[in-house]
Write a protein that holds these residues in place. Sequence first.
Motif, PDB file in Angstrom:
ATOM      1  N   UNK A  65       2.763   2.317  11.464  1.00 42.02           N
ATOM      2  CA  UNK A  65       2.482   2.780  10.105  1.00 42.02           C
ATOM      3  C   UNK A  65       1.798   4.134  10.050  1.00 42.02           C
ATOM      4  N   UNK A  66       1.295   4.622  11.176  1.00 46.62           N
ATOM      5  CA  UNK A  66       0.460   5.813  11.141  1.00 46.62           C
ATOM      6  C   UNK A  66       1.186   7.127  11.313  1.00 46.62           C
ATOM      7  N   UNK A  67       0.506   8.059  11.976  1.00 47.45           N
ATOM      8  CA  UNK A  67       0.948   9.447  12.065  1.00 47.45           C
ATOM      9  C   UNK A  67       2.216   9.611  12.914  1.00 47.45           C
TER      10      UNK A  67
ATOM     11  N   UNK B 152       0.677  17.383   8.453  1.00 45.87           N
ATOM     12  CA  UNK B 152      -0.082  16.130   8.362  1.00 45.87           C
ATOM     13  C   UNK B 152      -1.066  15.987   9.525  1.00 45.87           C
ATOM     14  N   UNK B 153      -0.580  16.181  10.739  1.00 45.13           N
ATOM     15  CA  UNK B 153      -1.440  16.079  11.922  1.00 45.13           C
ATOM     16  C   UNK B 153      -2.528  17.151  11.887  1.00 45.13           C
TER      17      UNK B 153
ATOM     18  N   UNK C 215       5.669  12.091   5.171  1.00 39.26           N
ATOM     19  CA  UNK C 215       5.364  13.526   5.180  1.00 39.26           C
ATOM     20  C   UNK C 215       6.637  14.347   5.372  1.00 39.26           C
TER      21      UNK C 215
ATOM     22  N   UNK D 100       0.841  -1.218   0.000  1.00 38.14           N
ATOM     23  CA  UNK D 100       0.000   0.000   0.000  1.00 38.14           C
ATOM     24  C   UNK D 100       0.858   1.242   0.000  1.00 38.14           C
TER      25      UNK D 100
ATOM     26  N   UNK E  13     -11.398   9.655   6.643  1.00 39.86           N
ATOM     27  CA  UNK E  13     -10.392   9.236   5.649  1.00 39.86           C
ATOM     28  C   UNK E  13     -11.050   9.061   4.286  1.00 39.86           C
TER      29      UNK E  13
ATOM     30  N   UNK F 123      -5.189  16.148   9.542  1.00 41.66           N
ATOM     31  CA  UNK F 123      -6.006  15.071  10.126  1.00 41.66           C
ATOM     32  C   UNK F 123      -7.038  15.653  11.096  1.00 41.66           C
TER      33      UNK F 123
ATOM     34  N   UNK G 213       2.872  18.544  12.830  1.00 49.16           N
ATOM     35  CA  UNK G 213       3.208  18.700  11.421  1.00 49.16           C
ATOM     36  C   UNK G 213       1.944  19.082  10.656  1.00 49.16           C
TER      37      UNK G 213
ATOM     38  N   UNK H 283       3.079  12.380  -5.295  1.00 52.19           N
ATOM     39  CA  UNK H 283       4.083  11.989  -4.304  1.00 52.19           C
ATOM     40  C   UNK H 283       5.441  11.885  -5.030  1.00 52.19           C
TER      41      UNK H 283
ATOM     42  N   UNK I 157      -4.134  -1.350   2.700  1.00 56.53           N
ATOM     43  CA  UNK I 157      -3.938  -1.062   4.113  1.00 56.53           C
ATOM     44  C   UNK I 157      -5.000  -1.808   4.945  1.00 56.53           C
TER      45      UNK I 157
ATOM     46  N   UNK J  40      -4.616   8.341   4.570  1.00 58.81           N
ATOM     47  CA  UNK J  40      -3.944   7.094   4.953  1.00 58.81           C
ATOM     48  C   UNK J  40      -3.825   6.988   6.473  1.00 58.81           C
ATOM     49  N   UNK J  41      -3.377   8.062   7.106  1.00 58.24           N
ATOM     50  CA  UNK J  41      -3.140   8.028   8.550  1.00 58.24           C
ATOM     51  C   UNK J  41      -4.451   8.007   9.335  1.00 58.24           C
TER      52      UNK J  41
ATOM     53  N   UNK K  27       0.888   4.223  -3.070  1.00 61.81           N
ATOM     54  CA  UNK K  27       0.618   5.649  -2.832  1.00 61.81           C
ATOM     55  C   UNK K  27       1.878   6.495  -3.039  1.00 61.81           C
TER      56      UNK K  27
ATOM     57  N   UNK L 270       3.841   6.955   7.889  1.00 61.00           N
ATOM     58  CA  UNK L 270       3.230   8.088   7.181  1.00 61.00           C
ATOM     59  C   UNK L 270       3.859   9.407   7.646  1.00 61.00           C
TER      60      UNK L 270
ATOM     61  N   UNK M 109      -7.110   6.363   8.310  1.00 56.15           N
ATOM     62  CA  UNK M 109      -7.520   4.951   8.291  1.00 56.15           C
ATOM     63  C   UNK M 109      -6.763   4.179   9.386  1.00 56.15           C
TER      64      UNK M 109
ATOM     65  N   UNK N 271      -1.813  11.429   2.346  1.00 58.76           N
ATOM     66  CA  UNK N 271      -1.211  10.962   3.602  1.00 58.76           C
ATOM     67  C   UNK N 271      -2.153  11.123   4.801  1.00 58.76           C
TER      68      UNK N 271
ATOM     69  N   UNK O  24      -5.544   2.108  -0.495  1.00 60.08           N
ATOM     70  CA  UNK O  24      -6.456   2.150   0.660  1.00 60.08           C
ATOM     71  C   UNK O  24      -6.881   0.740   1.076  1.00 60.08           C
TER      72      UNK O  24
END
Lengths: 288, 288
Positions: free
Chosen positions: A143-145, B29-30, A153, A75, B75, B33, B27, A85, A114, B111-112, A79, A149, B114, B108, A111
């Motif tokens: 794998x997350x924030x 990203x956060x 970022x 996954x 997501x 989210x 970030x 990206x 994942x 993704x995060x 992406x 990921x 999810x 991203x 998606x």
Amino acid sequence: MFETRLTEVQRAVQAALDASLANRPETPLTEAMRYACQGGKRLRAFLVLEGARVHGLADAQAMSAAAAIEALHAYSLVHDDMPCMDDDDLRRGQPTVHVKWDEVTAVLAGDALQTLAFELCCDPAMGPAERRIELVAALARASGVEGMVHGQALDIAAESAGRPLTLEEITALQAGKTGALIVFAAEAGAILAGADRAPLRRYAQALGLAFQIADDILDETGDEEVTGKRVGKDADAGKATFVSLLGLEGAQARAAELVHEACDALEPYGATADNLRAAARFVIARKN
Amino acid sequence: MFETRLTEVQRAVQAALDASLANRPETPLTEAMRYACQGGKRLRAFLVLEGARVHGLADAQAMSAAAAIEALHAYSLVHDDMPCMDDDDLRRGQPTVHVKWDEVTAVLAGDALQTLAFELCCDPAMGPAERRIELVAALARASGVEGMVHGQALDIAAESAGRPLTLEEITALQAGKTGALIVFAAEAGAILAGADRAPLRRYAQALGLAFQIADDILDETGDEEVTGKRVGKDADAGKATFVSLLGLEGAQARAAELVHEACDALEPYGATADNLRAAARFVIARKN
């Protein structure tokens, strides 16, 4: 010995991934998911199964975790290759998903891969629910924030930073982008066995960094036909890499040092960890 | 009564989502989210908490499941709004993530989110590991290649099919795209209580279809300032909707019939299910 075992793992985890995608709706989405799950070194699956073995678990008891980490890795590649990206058109020597299908299919296949990874972590064949839910939680964290990921970022942000990253920054980036999942892979066996994760964690932290340094070396010196992906991309883009920061010889020396560190961490497991030691040496010797 | 409870749920689930995103790396990203987790009707969270209540579970015992389904829903919206998907620039009256940030951040952050959904399903406050792992498995099935993402892929494929969908096809599409998660939301309480899921499943299947029909009616008749999103989009694109297939009155009649069906399914729960009955009526009466 190591190569035989790696080939065995590759075959077994491919079969597990194929089985997990059998009897699904026959759509371009499913087809793209299967395509994205083909090939690759399967180093992460190898770490799962060997990390399980040093704790006395058979392959069958950890196979779904091995398939899960490869689905999750797939996954991230689908992406990561997308135009917005890294914009890569070649992966494992084949057209990337958004090139072979389109961007929509790349978003959705990533998606669903994942999701598949978390579905695989639920497999009752892996033992008590307590262990499986801990596996899900560990995969989510890795794998997350705060894990992969987050690293992706940071990587994208670095491109528009207007200056190359420092060694400290690139190490932090790597710890997220590729390191966190390698640590998860190595620890999965300890989680499933209910054992202390610390030794495999130390092993995997050193291994993950060595792996990324080796990747940067290959990007500098590799052959596109052997690596199956574009080379020289990072250098062309003026991005900081371990090679640009440490020099080629410095990077090679640091990677070798990390492989020693990784092997030292395996001491508690004795000879049962020989395949993990061989994997650490393989990581810096590989040509793709 | 229903409105008071819905407001209470909205506040509680927002707090749970905020807590799950506190103490994360600061970030973009956060930030994206958190932004994507703001607002919304929180109907799915409401279904989780009320489905838990009819089984005698307090809100606290199901709150992480409620937050999980809203993170997963968020997501799907972030990815669905992207240029290669539905290309929407407005969501809940605010610029979509790829407009406010960029496409990379949308990929991203989706993704995060999810990943966050699965992380939330692991919360020990929800009780025994057996129940939590079953929740993870149910969420994966509802959202993956046989559930929501399958429905999204069918939706995109329909646009290039060269002909409008039939009623049967559009019903199948809806069952995946929005129905599967609504069923998961309603069943989550039964899963956490270790109870029979069948009545809530019947309720949610009727409710999910009514919800989509109501959405199509709003797309035809709604006010952009009230709905917070573009209206008339589907009709402009020549897409088949429940309104184009059944006519406005036919669609309204079918939705009302489904709300009756949904309420009938709640019979085993007596008066404890009154909020779920009110939710079914709300779904077809809402203006956004």
